[in-house]
Write a protein that holds these residues in place. Structure first.
Motif, short mmCIF file in Angstrom:
data_model
loop_
_atom_site.label_atom_id
_atom_site.label_comp_id
_atom_site.label_asym_id
_atom_site.label_seq_id
_atom_site.Cartn_x
_atom_site.Cartn_y
_atom_site.Cartn_z
N ALA A 1 -1.51 2.86 10.94
CA ALA A 1 -2.72 2.34 10.30
C ALA A 1 -2.54 0.86 9.95
O ALA A 1 -3.43 0.03 10.17
CB ALA A 1 -3.05 3.15 9.05
N TYR B 1 -6.47 7.48 5.48
CA TYR B 1 -7.00 8.65 4.77
C TYR B 1 -6.47 9.94 5.37
O TYR B 1 -6.17 10.90 4.64
CB TYR B 1 -8.53 8.64 4.82
CG TYR B 1 -9.15 9.70 3.94
CD1 TYR B 1 -9.26 9.52 2.57
CD2 TYR B 1 -9.59 10.90 4.49
CE1 TYR B 1 -9.82 10.50 1.77
CE2 TYR B 1 -10.15 11.88 3.70
CZ TYR B 1 -10.26 11.67 2.33
OH TYR B 1 -10.80 12.66 1.54
N GLU B 2 -6.32 9.96 6.69
CA GLU B 2 -5.77 11.16 7.33
C GLU B 2 -4.31 11.39 6.92
O GLU B 2 -3.86 12.52 6.80
CB GLU B 2 -5.88 11.02 8.85
CG GLU B 2 -7.30 11.11 9.39
CD GLU B 2 -7.35 10.93 10.89
OE1 GLU B 2 -6.29 10.58 11.47
OE2 GLU B 2 -8.43 11.12 11.48
N GLN B 3 -3.59 10.29 6.69
CA GLN B 3 -2.17 10.40 6.36
C GLN B 3 -1.93 10.65 4.88
O GLN B 3 -1.05 11.43 4.51
CB GLN B 3 -1.45 9.13 6.81
CG GLN B 3 -1.45 8.92 8.32
CD GLN B 3 -0.95 7.53 8.70
OE1 GLN B 3 -0.60 6.72 7.85
NE2 GLN B 3 -0.91 7.25 10.00
N THR B 4 -2.67 9.96 4.03
CA THR B 4 -2.38 10.00 2.58
C THR B 4 -3.56 10.45 1.72
O THR B 4 -3.41 10.58 0.51
CB THR B 4 -1.95 8.60 2.09
OG1 THR B 4 -3.04 7.68 2.27
CG2 THR B 4 -0.75 8.10 2.89
N HIS B 5 -4.74 10.67 2.33
CA HIS B 5 -5.96 11.00 1.61
C HIS B 5 -6.40 9.88 0.66
O HIS B 5 -7.19 10.10 -0.25
CB HIS B 5 -5.81 12.31 0.83
CG HIS B 5 -5.49 13.48 1.70
ND1 HIS B 5 -6.40 14.03 2.58
CD2 HIS B 5 -4.34 14.20 1.85
CE1 HIS B 5 -5.84 15.04 3.23
NE2 HIS B 5 -4.59 15.16 2.81
N SER C 1 -8.67 2.41 7.68
CA SER C 1 -8.98 3.30 6.55
C SER C 1 -9.03 4.76 6.98
O SER C 1 -8.58 5.64 6.25
CB SER C 1 -10.32 2.89 5.92
OG SER C 1 -11.38 3.05 6.85
N VAL C 2 -9.54 5.02 8.20
CA VAL C 2 -9.59 6.40 8.69
C VAL C 2 -8.18 6.95 8.87
O VAL C 2 -7.86 8.08 8.45
CB VAL C 2 -10.39 6.46 10.01
CG1 VAL C 2 -10.24 7.84 10.66
CG2 VAL C 2 -11.85 6.16 9.77
N LEU C 3 -7.31 6.15 9.50
CA LEU C 3 -5.93 6.59 9.72
C LEU C 3 -5.18 6.79 8.40
O LEU C 3 -4.44 7.76 8.23
CB LEU C 3 -5.19 5.58 10.59
CG LEU C 3 -5.62 5.50 12.06
CD1 LEU C 3 -4.86 4.41 12.78
CD2 LEU C 3 -5.40 6.85 12.76
N SER D 1 3.22 1.66 9.13
CA SER D 1 2.58 2.79 9.78
C SER D 1 1.63 2.33 10.87
O SER D 1 1.33 1.14 11.01
CB SER D 1 1.80 3.60 8.73
OG SER D 1 0.75 2.82 8.19
N ALA E 1 -7.70 5.80 1.20
CA ALA E 1 -7.96 4.75 2.18
C ALA E 1 -7.37 3.41 1.75
O ALA E 1 -6.63 2.77 2.49
CB ALA E 1 -9.47 4.61 2.42
#
Length: 306
Positions: free
Chosen positions: A269, A142-146, A138-140, A267, A148
């Motif tokens: 993530a 969110y960093e990629q697409t905002h 979820s962190v990855l 990806s 989760a």
């Protein structure tokens, strides 16, 4: 073939069908077959095959009990509509993570809530691994697409809850595989098809006859009937732990196959989620313990012979 070899053959058959389920369910979106339509095809074809067999065998008495009706509502109608809908929103890899990966956990939670079945140490280890994998994923993401998680992920997790509850009830009520399979298929048809015909949207005309035939035969015959029977046959010859551990790999393999086959992204993530959920679901440390126990048993038998 020896019983052991037969068991591996049945495992291979089950894996092919369960893995293909992920690919073909995802293809429904590309082939313009809605979740409402594929569920109707699945239940209709299974009903047309199984009901005549029950009538010929004069084996319909078990259908009038409450257990097959409840199982059909949960593991038939609710599960199918939820899981087929989810494939419209997210790639196949998400099914392996949020559906197949979460089913063991949801089964354990359902057993605790419904029948106070305690968690063992293996469940707690799986829970920790899965939570860490989901948090990292979820962190990855969110960093990629905002974002989760999406609607499809939530639907897959809901489907895992349905299937976990279904599994616990099936085990508690001790229905035979034949009665469970037939009862779920027939009552799902009786419950769902009138609602589908009267109230739900139908888009069968948007798909080709070939695509409808492929999906109907696969989901109504291979998934409902053949995979159930082959899985039971594998368990009888190899044992529940070995057969279940191997077969659980199928959806994760399908998620990887879907990348080149369906041109779906994979990806970092998603890879993290796949690896973490696969380890949590498969519980490889139990496999190692199982192998050690078998080696010890064989050694003891050898010493006794000598």
């Amino acid at each position: 073939m020896t019983p052991r070899t037969q068991g591996y053959v049945f495992v291979l058959i089950t894996m092919c069908i369960w893995g293909s389920f992920t690919i073909l369910s995802r293809l429904n979106a590309a082939w313009h077959i809605s979740a409402w339509d594929i569920a109707a095809l699945r239940f209709t074809i299974a009903f047309l095959i199984l009901m005549p067999i029950l009538l010929v065998r004069r084996e319909t008495h078990f259908l009038w009990k409450k257990e097959p009706v409840i199982l059909a509502l949960i593991g038939g109608v609710a599960y199918c509509l939820t899981v087929y809908s989810a494939f419209y929103y997210v790639p196949a890899a998400h099914a392996a993570i949020f559906l197949n990966g979460c089913i063991p956990l949801c089964t354990a939670v359902a057993g605790f809530i419904l029948f106070k079945q305690p968690f063992d140490k293996h469940i707690w280890m799986s829970l920790v691994i899965m939570l860490l994998a989901l948090i990292g994923m979820s962190v990855l993401m969110y960093e990629q697409t905002h974002v989760a998680f999406g609607l499809g992920d939530a639907l897959f997790f809901l489907a895992a809850i349905w299937w976990g509850t279904f599994t616990v009830l099936l085990k508690q009520w001790k229905l035979s595989a034949w009665h469970a399979m037939s009862g779920v298929a027939i009552w799902s048809s009786i419950i769902y098809l009138p609602i589908y015909l009267l109230f739900l949207p139908k888009h069968l005309h948007d798909a080709t006859f070939t695509h409808l035939a492929i999906q109907g035969i696969f989901h109504g015959v291979f998934v409902v009937i053949i995979a159930t029977l082959s899985y039971i046959a594998a368990i009888e010859r190899l044992g529940a732990f070995k057969a279940g551990s191997i077969v659980t790999l199928a959806p994760f393999i399908a998620a990887v196959v879907a990348v080149p086959l369906l041109n779906e992204p994979l990806s970092g993530a998603v890879v993290m989620g796949l690896l973490g959920m696969a380890v949590g679901a498969l519980q490889p440390w139990r496999w190692l313990q199982h192998q050690d126990a078998l080696s010890t048993q064989l050694e003891q038998q050898k010493q006794q012979r000598n």
